[in-house]
Design an enzyme around this catalytic site. Structure first.
Site, PDB file in Angstrom:
ATOM      1  N   TYR A  43       0.306  -1.102   0.616  1.00  0.00           N
ATOM      2  CA  TYR A  43      -0.120   0.601   0.173  1.00  0.00           C
ATOM      3  C   TYR A  43       0.999   1.548   0.328  1.00  0.00           C
ATOM      4  O   TYR A  43       1.737   1.134   0.348  1.00  0.00           O
ATOM      5  CB  TYR A  43      -1.222  -0.179   1.488  1.00  0.00           C
ATOM      6  CG  TYR A  43      -1.891  -1.256   0.978  1.00  0.00           C
ATOM      7  CD1 TYR A  43      -2.001  -1.414   0.607  1.00  0.00           C
ATOM      8  CD2 TYR A  43      -2.937  -0.851   2.264  1.00  0.00           C
ATOM      9  CE1 TYR A  43      -3.092  -3.058   0.445  1.00  0.00           C
ATOM     10  CE2 TYR A  43      -4.161  -1.883   2.250  1.00  0.00           C
ATOM     11  CZ  TYR A  43      -4.328  -3.037   1.425  1.00  0.00           C
ATOM     12  OH  TYR A  43      -5.024  -3.599   1.722  1.00  0.00           O
ATOM     13  N   SER A  88     -13.594  -4.737   0.355  1.00  0.00           N
ATOM     14  CA  SER A  88     -14.125  -4.315  -0.586  1.00  0.00           C
ATOM     15  C   SER A  88     -15.204  -4.092  -0.115  1.00  0.00           C
ATOM     16  O   SER A  88     -16.630  -4.179  -0.914  1.00  0.00           O
ATOM     17  CB  SER A  88     -13.337  -4.239  -1.964  1.00  0.00           C
ATOM     18  OG  SER A  88     -12.245  -3.956  -2.561  1.00  0.00           O
ATOM     19  N   PHE A 144     -15.545  -0.378  -3.832  1.00  0.00           N
ATOM     20  CA  PHE A 144     -14.107   1.019  -4.259  1.00  0.00           C
ATOM     21  C   PHE A 144     -15.785   1.899  -4.536  1.00  0.00           C
ATOM     22  O   PHE A 144     -16.037   2.772  -5.272  1.00  0.00           O
ATOM     23  CB  PHE A 144     -14.097   0.754  -5.818  1.00  0.00           C
ATOM     24  CG  PHE A 144     -13.190  -0.444  -6.257  1.00  0.00           C
ATOM     25  CD1 PHE A 144     -12.404  -0.942  -4.975  1.00  0.00           C
ATOM     26  CD2 PHE A 144     -12.765  -1.026  -7.652  1.00  0.00           C
ATOM     27  CE1 PHE A 144     -11.830  -2.080  -5.483  1.00  0.00           C
ATOM     28  CE2 PHE A 144     -11.872  -2.365  -7.519  1.00  0.00           C
ATOM     29  CZ  PHE A 144     -10.850  -2.520  -6.260  1.00  0.00           C
ATOM     30  N   GLY A 145     -16.839   1.930  -3.255  1.00  0.00           N
ATOM     31  CA  GLY A 145     -17.564   3.357  -3.452  1.00  0.00           C
ATOM     32  C   GLY A 145     -18.614   2.953  -4.053  1.00  0.00           C
ATOM     33  O   GLY A 145     -19.259   3.538  -3.958  1.00  0.00           O
ATOM     34  N   LEU A 202     -21.148   0.945  -4.136  1.00  0.00           N
ATOM     35  CA  LEU A 202     -22.278   1.070  -3.646  1.00  0.00           C
ATOM     36  C   LEU A 202     -23.070   1.791  -3.049  1.00  0.00           C
ATOM     37  O   LEU A 202     -24.543   1.937  -2.588  1.00  0.00           O
ATOM     38  CB  LEU A 202     -22.607  -0.316  -2.708  1.00  0.00           C
ATOM     39  CG  LEU A 202     -22.190  -1.462  -3.747  1.00  0.00           C
ATOM     40  CD1 LEU A 202     -21.484  -2.839  -2.544  1.00  0.00           C
ATOM     41  CD2 LEU A 202     -23.652  -2.107  -3.792  1.00  0.00           C
ATOM     42  N   GLY A 236     -23.927   4.648  -4.783  1.00  0.00           N
ATOM     43  CA  GLY A 236     -25.214   5.640  -5.253  1.00  0.00           C
ATOM     44  C   GLY A 236     -24.355   6.450  -6.147  1.00  0.00           C
ATOM     45  O   GLY A 236     -24.571   7.563  -6.908  1.00  0.00           O
ATOM     46  N   LYS A 237     -22.887   6.422  -6.128  1.00  0.00           N
ATOM     47  CA  LYS A 237     -22.536   8.097  -6.014  1.00  0.00           C
ATOM     48  C   LYS A 237     -21.856   8.128  -7.712  1.00  0.00           C
ATOM     49  O   LYS A 237     -21.567   9.051  -8.668  1.00  0.00           O
ATOM     50  CB  LYS A 237     -21.191   8.746  -5.395  1.00  0.00           C
ATOM     51  CG  LYS A 237     -20.077   8.053  -5.595  1.00  0.00           C
ATOM     52  CD  LYS A 237     -18.818   7.783  -4.163  1.00  0.00           C
ATOM     53  CE  LYS A 237     -17.194   7.298  -4.017  1.00  0.00           C
ATOM     54  NZ  LYS A 237     -16.966   7.423  -3.371  1.00  0.00           N
TER      55      LYS A 237
END
Length: 345
Positions: free
Chosen positions: A53, A233, A237-238, A240, A242-243
Protein backbone atom coordinates in the site's frame (compact mmCIF):
# COMPACT_ATOMS: atom_id res chain seq x y z
CA UNK A 1 -18.57 -1.26 19.15
CA UNK A 2 -19.28 -5.00 19.25
CA UNK A 3 -16.39 -7.44 18.94
CA UNK A 4 -15.85 -10.95 17.64
CA UNK A 5 -13.08 -13.43 18.32
CA UNK A 6 -10.35 -13.54 15.68
CA UNK A 7 -10.42 -17.23 14.81
CA UNK A 8 -9.34 -19.41 17.72
CA UNK A 9 -7.24 -16.65 19.28
CA UNK A 10 -7.83 -14.67 22.47
CA UNK A 11 -8.11 -11.46 20.44
CA UNK A 12 -11.43 -9.64 20.36
CA UNK A 13 -11.57 -7.52 17.20
CA UNK A 14 -14.22 -4.93 16.47
CA UNK A 15 -16.81 -5.80 13.84
CA UNK A 16 -15.46 -2.88 11.82
CA UNK A 17 -11.80 -2.73 10.85
CA UNK A 18 -10.10 0.43 9.62
CA UNK A 19 -8.81 -0.03 6.08
CA UNK A 20 -5.83 2.06 5.02
CA UNK A 21 -4.97 1.51 1.37
CA UNK A 22 -5.60 5.11 0.26
CA UNK A 23 -3.10 6.59 2.73
CA UNK A 24 -0.08 7.92 0.89
CA UNK A 25 -1.92 8.34 -2.42
CA UNK A 26 -5.38 9.87 -1.93
CA UNK A 27 -4.73 10.77 1.72
CA UNK A 28 -1.89 12.71 3.33
CA UNK A 29 -0.14 11.66 6.53
CA UNK A 30 -2.14 14.22 8.52
CA UNK A 31 -5.40 12.89 7.09
CA UNK A 32 -4.38 9.33 7.89
CA UNK A 33 -3.62 10.32 11.47
CA UNK A 34 -7.01 12.03 11.74
CA UNK A 35 -8.75 8.88 10.51
CA UNK A 36 -6.96 6.74 13.08
CA UNK A 37 -7.84 9.22 15.83
CA UNK A 38 -11.48 9.14 14.73
CA UNK A 39 -11.63 5.34 14.52
CA UNK A 40 -10.09 4.74 17.93
CA UNK A 41 -12.34 7.38 19.50
CA UNK A 42 -15.34 5.51 18.05
CA UNK A 43 -14.16 2.24 19.61
CA UNK A 44 -12.50 0.55 16.62
CA UNK A 45 -9.48 -1.53 17.72
CA UNK A 46 -8.54 -3.23 14.43
CA UNK A 47 -6.41 -1.73 11.61
CA UNK A 48 -5.52 -3.46 8.33
CA UNK A 49 -2.69 -2.52 5.99
CA UNK A 50 -0.15 -4.12 3.61
CA UNK A 51 3.43 -3.70 2.51
CA UNK A 52 2.30 -2.89 -1.06
CA UNK A 53 0.00 0.00 0.00
CA UNK A 54 -1.04 2.59 -1.02
CA UNK A 55 -2.94 1.75 -4.17
CA UNK A 56 -2.51 1.94 -7.05
CA UNK A 57 0.79 0.17 -6.27
CA UNK A 58 3.95 1.87 -7.50
CA UNK A 59 7.55 2.13 -6.44
CA UNK A 60 7.59 5.79 -5.44
CA UNK A 61 4.75 5.41 -2.90
CA UNK A 62 5.14 1.79 -1.74
CA UNK A 63 5.36 1.51 2.03
CA UNK A 64 3.96 4.97 2.81
CA UNK A 65 0.80 3.56 4.36
CA UNK A 66 2.74 1.52 6.92
CA UNK A 67 4.97 4.54 7.56
CA UNK A 68 1.93 6.71 8.34
CA UNK A 69 0.65 4.12 10.80
CA UNK A 70 4.09 3.94 12.39
CA UNK A 71 4.29 7.70 12.83
CA UNK A 72 0.81 7.68 14.38
CA UNK A 73 1.88 5.02 16.87
CA UNK A 74 4.92 7.12 17.77
CA UNK A 75 2.80 10.27 18.18
CA UNK A 76 -0.20 8.79 19.95
CA UNK A 77 1.41 6.07 22.04
CA UNK A 78 -1.61 3.86 21.24
CA UNK A 79 0.10 0.82 19.74
CA UNK A 80 -1.25 -1.46 22.49
CA UNK A 81 -4.81 -0.27 21.85
CA UNK A 82 -4.72 -1.53 18.27
CA UNK A 83 -4.87 -5.05 16.85
CA UNK A 84 -2.68 -4.54 13.81
CA UNK A 85 -2.83 -6.56 10.59
CA UNK A 86 -0.54 -6.27 7.60
CA UNK A 87 0.28 -8.41 4.57
CA UNK A 88 3.18 -9.76 2.53
CA UNK A 89 2.77 -9.34 -1.22
CA UNK A 90 2.54 -12.44 -3.39
CA UNK A 91 4.28 -12.96 -6.74
CA UNK A 92 3.47 -10.76 -9.71
CA UNK A 93 5.38 -9.20 -12.60
CA UNK A 94 3.57 -5.93 -11.80
CA UNK A 95 5.29 -5.74 -8.39
CA UNK A 96 8.97 -5.67 -9.32
CA UNK A 97 9.51 -2.58 -7.15
CA UNK A 98 9.18 -4.84 -4.10
CA UNK A 99 12.29 -7.02 -3.58
CA UNK A 100 12.76 -7.19 -7.37
CA UNK A 101 9.55 -9.21 -7.52
CA UNK A 102 8.02 -10.54 -4.29
CA UNK A 103 7.89 -14.25 -3.57
CA UNK A 104 6.52 -16.30 -0.69
CA UNK A 105 9.79 -18.04 0.08
CA UNK A 106 11.26 -18.02 3.61
CA UNK A 107 13.84 -15.44 2.51
CA UNK A 108 11.12 -13.06 1.28
CA UNK A 109 8.85 -13.71 4.27
CA UNK A 110 11.61 -12.76 6.69
CA UNK A 111 12.70 -9.72 4.68
CA UNK A 112 9.12 -8.50 4.29
CA UNK A 113 8.20 -8.67 7.97
CA UNK A 114 11.40 -6.95 9.09
CA UNK A 115 10.82 -4.08 6.68
CA UNK A 116 7.16 -3.76 7.68
CA UNK A 117 8.02 -3.72 11.38
CA UNK A 118 10.53 -0.95 10.78
CA UNK A 119 7.99 1.17 8.91
CA UNK A 120 5.27 0.47 11.45
CA UNK A 121 7.57 1.36 14.36
CA UNK A 122 6.55 -1.74 16.30
CA UNK A 123 8.14 -4.99 17.43
CA UNK A 124 5.30 -7.23 16.26
CA UNK A 125 2.10 -7.41 14.26
CA UNK A 126 -0.95 -9.19 15.57
CA UNK A 127 -2.01 -10.67 12.22
CA UNK A 128 0.30 -11.28 9.26
CA UNK A 129 -1.50 -12.19 6.05
CA UNK A 130 -0.43 -13.67 2.73
CA UNK A 131 -1.86 -11.02 0.40
CA UNK A 132 -2.48 -13.48 -2.43
CA UNK A 133 -1.35 -17.04 -3.20
CA UNK A 134 1.88 -17.92 -4.94
CA UNK A 135 0.02 -20.30 -7.23
CA UNK A 136 -2.10 -19.19 -10.16
CA UNK A 137 -5.78 -19.36 -9.21
CA UNK A 138 -8.98 -17.37 -9.55
CA UNK A 139 -8.72 -14.23 -7.45
CA UNK A 140 -8.80 -10.46 -8.14
CA UNK A 141 -12.04 -10.72 -10.11
CA UNK A 142 -11.40 -14.01 -11.92
CA UNK A 143 -14.52 -16.14 -11.65
CA UNK A 144 -13.43 -19.28 -13.50
CA UNK A 145 -10.38 -21.41 -12.73
CA UNK A 146 -7.88 -22.30 -15.46
CA UNK A 147 -5.22 -24.79 -14.43
CA UNK A 148 -1.57 -24.23 -15.33
CA UNK A 149 -0.02 -27.67 -15.71
CA UNK A 150 3.51 -26.30 -16.01
CA UNK A 151 3.43 -23.91 -13.10
CA UNK A 152 6.39 -23.75 -10.74
CA UNK A 153 5.70 -21.98 -7.48
CA UNK A 154 6.67 -21.80 -3.83
CA UNK A 155 5.10 -24.70 -1.95
CA UNK A 156 2.46 -23.82 0.62
CA UNK A 157 4.35 -25.85 3.23
CA UNK A 158 7.47 -23.75 2.71
CA UNK A 159 5.59 -20.48 3.21
CA UNK A 160 3.72 -21.77 6.26
CA UNK A 161 6.89 -22.97 7.93
CA UNK A 162 8.34 -19.48 7.52
CA UNK A 163 5.22 -17.90 9.03
CA UNK A 164 5.31 -20.29 11.98
CA UNK A 165 8.94 -19.28 12.43
CA UNK A 166 7.86 -15.65 12.74
CA UNK A 167 5.37 -16.63 15.45
CA UNK A 168 8.13 -18.40 17.37
CA UNK A 169 10.36 -15.34 17.05
CA UNK A 170 7.58 -13.11 18.40
CA UNK A 171 7.45 -10.97 15.27
CA UNK A 172 3.86 -11.95 14.56
CA UNK A 173 1.15 -13.34 16.83
CA UNK A 174 -1.02 -15.06 14.21
CA UNK A 175 -1.20 -15.51 10.44
CA UNK A 176 -4.03 -15.34 7.96
CA UNK A 177 -4.80 -15.74 4.26
CA UNK A 178 -6.10 -13.34 1.65
CA UNK A 179 -7.60 -13.67 -1.82
CA UNK A 180 -7.74 -17.37 -1.13
CA UNK A 181 -9.99 -20.16 -2.37
CA UNK A 182 -11.76 -22.97 -0.52
CA UNK A 183 -9.16 -25.48 -1.74
CA UNK A 184 -6.28 -23.25 -0.68
CA UNK A 185 -7.75 -22.53 2.75
CA UNK A 186 -8.45 -26.19 3.49
CA UNK A 187 -5.00 -27.21 2.19
CA UNK A 188 -3.31 -24.73 4.53
CA UNK A 189 -5.36 -26.06 7.44
CA UNK A 190 -4.44 -29.63 6.49
CA UNK A 191 -0.72 -28.85 6.33
CA UNK A 192 -0.84 -26.98 9.63
CA UNK A 193 -2.60 -29.88 11.35
CA UNK A 194 -0.17 -32.42 9.91
CA UNK A 195 2.80 -30.56 11.39
CA UNK A 196 1.15 -29.44 14.61
CA UNK A 197 1.49 -25.82 13.52
CA UNK A 198 -0.96 -23.02 14.32
CA UNK A 199 -3.85 -22.75 11.87
CA UNK A 200 -4.70 -19.59 9.94
CA UNK A 201 -7.12 -17.41 11.89
CA UNK A 202 -8.75 -15.44 9.07
CA UNK A 203 -9.27 -15.05 5.34
CA UNK A 204 -9.39 -11.57 3.79
CA UNK A 205 -11.41 -11.73 0.58
CA UNK A 206 -13.78 -9.36 -1.23
CA UNK A 207 -17.42 -9.49 -0.15
CA UNK A 208 -20.20 -7.04 -0.95
CA UNK A 209 -23.67 -6.79 -2.49
CA UNK A 210 -22.18 -6.99 -6.01
CA UNK A 211 -19.86 -9.89 -5.21
CA UNK A 212 -21.20 -12.55 -2.86
CA UNK A 213 -19.09 -15.34 -4.35
CA UNK A 214 -17.57 -15.94 -0.88
CA UNK A 215 -20.86 -17.56 0.08
CA UNK A 216 -20.17 -20.37 -2.41
CA UNK A 217 -17.89 -22.73 -0.51
CA UNK A 218 -15.84 -20.28 1.50
CA UNK A 219 -18.58 -19.29 3.95
CA UNK A 220 -18.91 -22.91 5.06
CA UNK A 221 -15.15 -23.18 5.49
CA UNK A 222 -15.19 -20.04 7.64
CA UNK A 223 -17.90 -21.38 9.91
CA UNK A 224 -16.80 -24.99 10.23
CA UNK A 225 -13.06 -24.30 10.54
CA UNK A 226 -13.30 -21.09 12.59
CA UNK A 227 -11.41 -19.05 10.02
CA UNK A 228 -13.66 -16.05 9.59
CA UNK A 229 -13.82 -13.55 6.77
CA UNK A 230 -12.22 -10.13 6.97
CA UNK A 231 -14.36 -8.59 4.25
CA UNK A 232 -12.63 -6.14 1.95
CA UNK A 233 -14.28 -3.85 -0.60
CA UNK A 234 -17.63 -3.97 1.24
CA UNK A 235 -18.56 -0.81 -0.67
CA UNK A 236 -17.26 -2.12 -4.02
CA UNK A 237 -14.78 0.75 -4.45
CA UNK A 238 -17.52 3.16 -3.39
CA UNK A 239 -19.88 2.07 -6.17
CA UNK A 240 -22.49 0.88 -3.67
CA UNK A 241 -22.78 4.40 -2.27
CA UNK A 242 -24.63 5.23 -5.49
CA UNK A 243 -22.34 8.16 -6.22
CA UNK A 244 -21.43 6.85 -9.68
CA UNK A 245 -25.02 6.29 -10.84
CA UNK A 246 -26.12 7.82 -14.14
CA UNK A 247 -22.56 8.27 -15.31
CA UNK A 248 -21.53 10.57 -12.48
CA UNK A 249 -17.78 10.86 -11.84
CA UNK A 250 -17.32 12.68 -8.53
CA UNK A 251 -14.19 14.74 -8.13
CA UNK A 252 -11.31 12.97 -6.34
CA UNK A 253 -13.24 9.67 -6.14
CA UNK A 254 -11.21 6.52 -6.73
CA UNK A 255 -12.79 5.41 -10.01
CA UNK A 256 -12.62 9.00 -11.29
CA UNK A 257 -8.92 9.19 -10.51
CA UNK A 258 -7.78 5.71 -11.50
CA UNK A 259 -9.07 3.88 -14.57
CA UNK A 260 -7.70 0.56 -13.28
CA UNK A 261 -10.49 0.33 -10.69
CA UNK A 262 -13.19 -0.87 -13.09
CA UNK A 263 -14.02 -4.15 -11.34
CA UNK A 264 -17.41 -3.00 -10.05
CA UNK A 265 -18.71 -1.27 -13.16
CA UNK A 266 -21.01 -2.35 -15.96
CA UNK A 267 -24.69 -2.25 -16.85
CA UNK A 268 -25.72 -5.11 -14.53
CA UNK A 269 -23.78 -3.63 -11.62
CA UNK A 270 -25.37 -0.22 -12.15
CA UNK A 271 -28.86 -1.69 -12.22
CA UNK A 272 -28.19 -3.66 -9.03
CA UNK A 273 -26.83 -0.56 -7.31
CA UNK A 274 -29.91 1.40 -8.36
CA UNK A 275 -32.21 -1.22 -6.86
CA UNK A 276 -30.23 -1.50 -3.63
CA UNK A 277 -30.32 2.29 -3.32
CA UNK A 278 -34.12 2.16 -3.59
CA UNK A 279 -34.26 -0.36 -0.75
CA UNK A 280 -32.05 1.90 1.36
CA UNK A 281 -34.21 4.95 0.66
CA UNK A 282 -37.36 3.07 1.59
CA UNK A 283 -36.04 2.26 5.07
CA UNK A 284 -34.36 5.62 5.67
CA UNK A 285 -30.74 4.58 5.24
CA UNK A 286 -28.04 5.77 2.87
CA UNK A 287 -26.98 3.19 0.25
CA UNK A 288 -23.55 3.09 1.91
CA UNK A 289 -24.94 2.16 5.32
CA UNK A 290 -27.20 -0.50 3.80
CA UNK A 291 -24.25 -2.07 1.97
CA UNK A 292 -22.00 -2.06 5.03
CA UNK A 293 -24.66 -3.31 7.46
CA UNK A 294 -25.43 -6.25 5.17
CA UNK A 295 -21.80 -7.38 5.23
CA UNK A 296 -21.23 -6.83 8.94
CA UNK A 297 -24.18 -8.92 10.09
CA UNK A 298 -23.16 -12.09 8.22
CA UNK A 299 -22.24 -14.88 10.65
CA UNK A 300 -19.12 -15.86 8.71
CA UNK A 301 -17.71 -12.30 8.78
CA UNK A 302 -15.30 -11.64 11.62
CA UNK A 303 -14.74 -7.99 10.70
CA UNK A 304 -15.79 -5.63 7.92
CA UNK A 305 -12.91 -3.54 6.55
CA UNK A 306 -14.13 0.01 5.96
CA UNK A 307 -12.11 2.57 4.01
CA UNK A 308 -12.63 6.26 3.46
CA UNK A 309 -10.88 9.28 2.01
CA UNK A 310 -12.72 11.86 4.13
CA UNK A 311 -13.68 12.01 7.79
CA UNK A 312 -17.34 12.45 6.90
CA UNK A 313 -17.24 9.23 4.88
CA UNK A 314 -15.49 7.45 7.75
CA UNK A 315 -18.06 8.67 10.28
CA UNK A 316 -20.91 7.43 8.08
CA UNK A 317 -19.18 4.07 7.70
CA UNK A 318 -18.67 3.77 11.45
CA UNK A 319 -22.33 4.59 12.08
CA UNK A 320 -23.29 1.48 10.08
CA UNK A 321 -22.10 -0.68 12.98
CA UNK A 322 -25.29 0.17 14.89
CA UNK A 323 -27.60 -0.90 12.05
CA UNK A 324 -29.15 -4.36 11.86
CA UNK A 325 -31.21 -5.04 8.75
CA UNK A 326 -34.56 -6.68 9.46
CA UNK A 327 -35.91 -9.82 7.80
CA UNK A 328 -38.06 -7.87 5.33
CA UNK A 329 -35.08 -5.83 4.13
CA UNK A 330 -32.94 -8.94 3.80
CA UNK A 331 -35.73 -10.56 1.76
CA UNK A 332 -35.74 -7.60 -0.63
CA UNK A 333 -31.96 -7.76 -0.95
CA UNK A 334 -32.15 -11.48 -1.70
CA UNK A 335 -34.76 -10.81 -4.35
CA UNK A 336 -32.42 -8.44 -6.16
CA UNK A 337 -29.51 -10.84 -5.78
CA UNK A 338 -31.54 -13.70 -7.24
CA UNK A 339 -32.09 -11.79 -10.47
CA UNK A 340 -28.70 -10.01 -10.63
CA UNK A 341 -26.36 -12.53 -9.02
CA UNK A 342 -22.73 -11.56 -8.47
CA UNK A 343 -22.43 -9.13 -11.38
CA UNK A 344 -18.88 -8.24 -10.29
CA UNK A 345 -17.04 -11.32 -8.97
Amino acid sequence: MFTRKLGNTDLDVTRLCLGTMTWGEQNTEAEAHAQMDCAVAAGINFFDTAEMYPVPPKGETQGRTEQYIGSWFARSGKREQVILATKIAGPGDWMTHIRNGPQLTPEHVNAAIDTSLQRLQTDYVDLYQVHWPARSTNFFGKLGYIHDHDEETTALEETLEALVGLIRQGKIRHYGLSNETAWGTMKVIQIADQHGWPRPVSVQNPYNLLNRSYEIGMAEVSMRENVGLLAYSPMAFGVLSGKYLNGAMPENARITLFERFSRYQGAQAEEAVRQYAEVAADIGLSPAVLALAFVTQQDFVTSNIIGATTLSQLEENIASADVVLDAETIERIEGIHKVISNPCP
